[in-house]
Design a protein around this motif. Structure first.
Motif, short mmCIF file in Angstrom:
data_model
loop_
_atom_site.label_atom_id
_atom_site.label_comp_id
_atom_site.label_asym_id
_atom_site.label_seq_id
_atom_site.Cartn_x
_atom_site.Cartn_y
_atom_site.Cartn_z
N SER A 101 -9.03 6.76 7.64
CA SER A 101 -9.84 6.04 6.66
C SER A 101 -9.03 5.24 5.65
O SER A 101 -9.56 4.71 4.68
CB SER A 101 -10.78 7.02 5.95
OG SER A 101 -10.05 8.12 5.47
N VAL A 102 -7.72 5.16 5.87
CA VAL A 102 -6.88 4.31 5.00
C VAL A 102 -7.05 2.87 5.47
O VAL A 102 -6.78 2.55 6.62
CB VAL A 102 -5.40 4.72 5.08
CG1 VAL A 102 -4.52 3.69 4.35
CG2 VAL A 102 -5.20 6.11 4.50
N VAL B 108 0.85 -1.19 0.00
CA VAL B 108 0.00 0.00 0.00
C VAL B 108 0.89 1.24 0.00
O VAL B 108 1.90 1.27 0.69
CB VAL B 108 -0.87 0.00 1.28
CG1 VAL B 108 -1.65 1.30 1.42
CG2 VAL B 108 -1.82 -1.19 1.29
N MET B 109 0.49 2.23 -0.79
CA MET B 109 1.19 3.53 -0.75
C MET B 109 0.23 4.59 -0.26
O MET B 109 -0.92 4.67 -0.71
CB MET B 109 1.66 3.90 -2.16
CG MET B 109 2.24 5.32 -2.27
SD MET B 109 3.94 5.34 -1.66
CE MET B 109 4.07 7.04 -1.05
N TYR C 247 -3.26 5.21 -2.24
CA TYR C 247 -4.17 6.17 -1.61
C TYR C 247 -3.60 7.57 -1.74
O TYR C 247 -2.45 7.82 -1.38
CB TYR C 247 -4.33 5.85 -0.13
CG TYR C 247 -5.08 4.58 0.13
CD1 TYR C 247 -6.46 4.49 -0.09
CD2 TYR C 247 -4.42 3.45 0.63
CE1 TYR C 247 -7.15 3.32 0.15
CE2 TYR C 247 -5.11 2.27 0.87
CZ TYR C 247 -6.47 2.20 0.63
OH TYR C 247 -7.16 1.05 0.87
N LEU C 248 -4.45 8.46 -2.24
CA LEU C 248 -4.08 9.89 -2.27
C LEU C 248 -4.70 10.54 -1.06
O LEU C 248 -5.93 10.58 -0.91
CB LEU C 248 -4.59 10.54 -3.57
CG LEU C 248 -4.23 12.02 -3.71
CD1 LEU C 248 -2.72 12.22 -3.88
CD2 LEU C 248 -4.95 12.65 -4.92
N GLU D 243 -7.34 5.69 -4.82
CA GLU D 243 -8.49 6.17 -4.05
C GLU D 243 -8.07 7.37 -3.24
O GLU D 243 -6.93 7.44 -2.78
CB GLU D 243 -8.99 5.07 -3.11
CG GLU D 243 -9.59 3.88 -3.84
CD GLU D 243 -9.92 2.74 -2.89
OE1 GLU D 243 -10.52 3.01 -1.82
OE2 GLU D 243 -9.57 1.60 -3.21
N VAL D 244 -9.01 8.29 -3.05
CA VAL D 244 -8.73 9.49 -2.25
C VAL D 244 -9.21 9.21 -0.83
O VAL D 244 -10.25 8.60 -0.61
CB VAL D 244 -9.47 10.71 -2.83
CG1 VAL D 244 -9.22 11.95 -1.96
CG2 VAL D 244 -9.00 10.97 -4.26
N ARG D 245 -8.41 9.65 0.14
CA ARG D 245 -8.80 9.52 1.54
C ARG D 245 -8.68 10.90 2.20
O ARG D 245 -7.69 11.62 1.99
CB ARG D 245 -7.89 8.54 2.28
CG ARG D 245 -8.12 7.09 1.89
CD ARG D 245 -9.47 6.59 2.40
NE ARG D 245 -9.71 5.18 2.14
CZ ARG D 245 -10.35 4.69 1.07
NH1 ARG D 245 -10.79 5.52 0.15
NH2 ARG D 245 -10.54 3.39 0.94
N SER D 246 -9.70 11.22 3.00
CA SER D 246 -9.68 12.55 3.64
C SER D 246 -8.75 12.59 4.82
O SER D 246 -8.24 13.65 5.20
CB SER D 246 -11.09 12.93 4.06
OG SER D 246 -11.59 11.90 4.91
#
Ligand SMILES: [Mg+2]
Length: 327
Positions: free
Chosen positions: A324-325, A269-270, A290-291, A317-320
């Motif tokens: 939430s990762v 995972v990045m 994950y961005l 995918e975007v994570r706030s």
């Protein structure tokens, strides 16, 4: 009957290693020793000739799979190279004295040119039957959580050289602990062009880095491997232009981590806040990207959308926030 040293050469080749011959202080007939390798095994038994200076200056770096040959006339080189040589050290033609026995893995004594030639002859058949090199270092492959540093592990302070300004991002310790709890490695891969530009000195960088690790340690977490790129492509900054492959969006830092702790990239995972973080990870084969939202989210998202036009299989995918990762 196969002797020990022939078997070791086979093992070295199977592991993807190279036979390394040192030129300083080598016997005058070194070329005679190399002749069978040239004539019979070119392309099958990889070997190189390098000077002490090549190795000490890191112009050439040995790998853990390699086998370096030291002739009896080169014992002093062995002392000089002790700190930089990886892999096996093999002494030819003399038994090691107690004072440097610990620096040597094997001694072939006596070993004369005619024995060497005869031994190499006997390898031909075995070499022909060898399968492709196996990577014995990959005995335990685990996924890795790759983290960018600025705005992922710590709050971004551009070109920070002040340890007092280091502040952990909310949720980072929880994410790292979850990763370790699930059997992941955790690695930091960070572009730090401030080093290449000379805006941050190495001691300053080190102080900031260690403050980050100390803050994580206070939360009972740690990072297994940390690598950084000082590369900056700028005229007049020659030092900054070294090792371009390490700078994201290239994949060099991921490969560096992989060479040390064997990583299952597809299951890795990045987490990064820049398009280049995710593109670099994808280039290295990292499976989930994950961005993380930051001030520049819109800009980074649109860069990635552009990238996707040319690379339709690229997914992220975007994570706030870090909470939430998912792993
Ligand atoms: Mg960043």
């Amino acid at each position: 009957m196969m002797m020990q040293w022939e078997t070791q050469i086979i093992d070295t080749v199977q592991m993807g290693g190279v036979l390394v011959f040192i030129t300083d202080g080598a016997p005058a007939n070194l070329e005679e020793w190399l002749k069978p390798l040239h004539e019979k095994y070119l392309g099958h038994i990889p070997f190189v000739k390098r000077s002490v200076n090549d190795l000490q200056s890191a112009k050439y770096q040995t790998k853990p799979q390699d086998m370096t040959f030291i002739f009896s006339s080169q014992v002093e080189c062995l002392m000089a190279l002790n700190a930089v040589l990886q892999g096996q050290r093999v002494l030819i033609g003399v038994e090691p004295l107690p004072s440097y026995k610990a620096l040597v893995d094997f001694a072939w004594a006596p070993c004369e040119l005619k024995d060497w030639k005869k031994g190499l002859e006997s390898l031909a058949e075995l070499m022909a039957g060898l399968s492709s090199p196996q990577d014995f270092l990959g005995c335990h492959e685990a996924p890795c959580l790759f983290l960018d540093r600025d705005d992922v592990v710590v709050k971004n302070v551009p070109y920070n050289k002040d340890p007092a300004k280091v502040e952990l991002q909310p949720g980072i310790e929880d994410l790292i602990s979850r990763a370790h709890g699930q059997g992941y490695w955790v690695a930091l891969v960070t572009n730090q062009s401030g080093l290449g530009r000379g805006w941050i000195s190495w001691p300053e960088y080190q102080a900031v880095h260690q403050r980050m690790l100390a803050l994580l340690a206070e939360k009972s977490c740690w990072i297994d491997e940390c690598v950084w790129s000082f590369f900056i492509d700028q005229e007049g900054v020659p030092a900054g232009r070294l090792m371009a492959s390490l700078r994201k969006p290239r994949a060099g830092m991921f490969q560096l981590v992989n060479s040390k702790i064997k990583v299952n990239m597809a299951k890795s995972v990045m987490v990064g806040d820049s398009a280049s973080d995710l593109i670099a990870a994808a280039g290295a084969g990292v499976g989930r990207l994950y961005l993380l939202a930051s001030e520049k989210l819109n800009k980074e998202q649109s860069s990635l959308a552009d990238y996707q036009m040319d690379h339709p299989s690229f997914q992220f995918e975007v994570r706030s926030d870090l909470k939430s990762v998912t792993l």
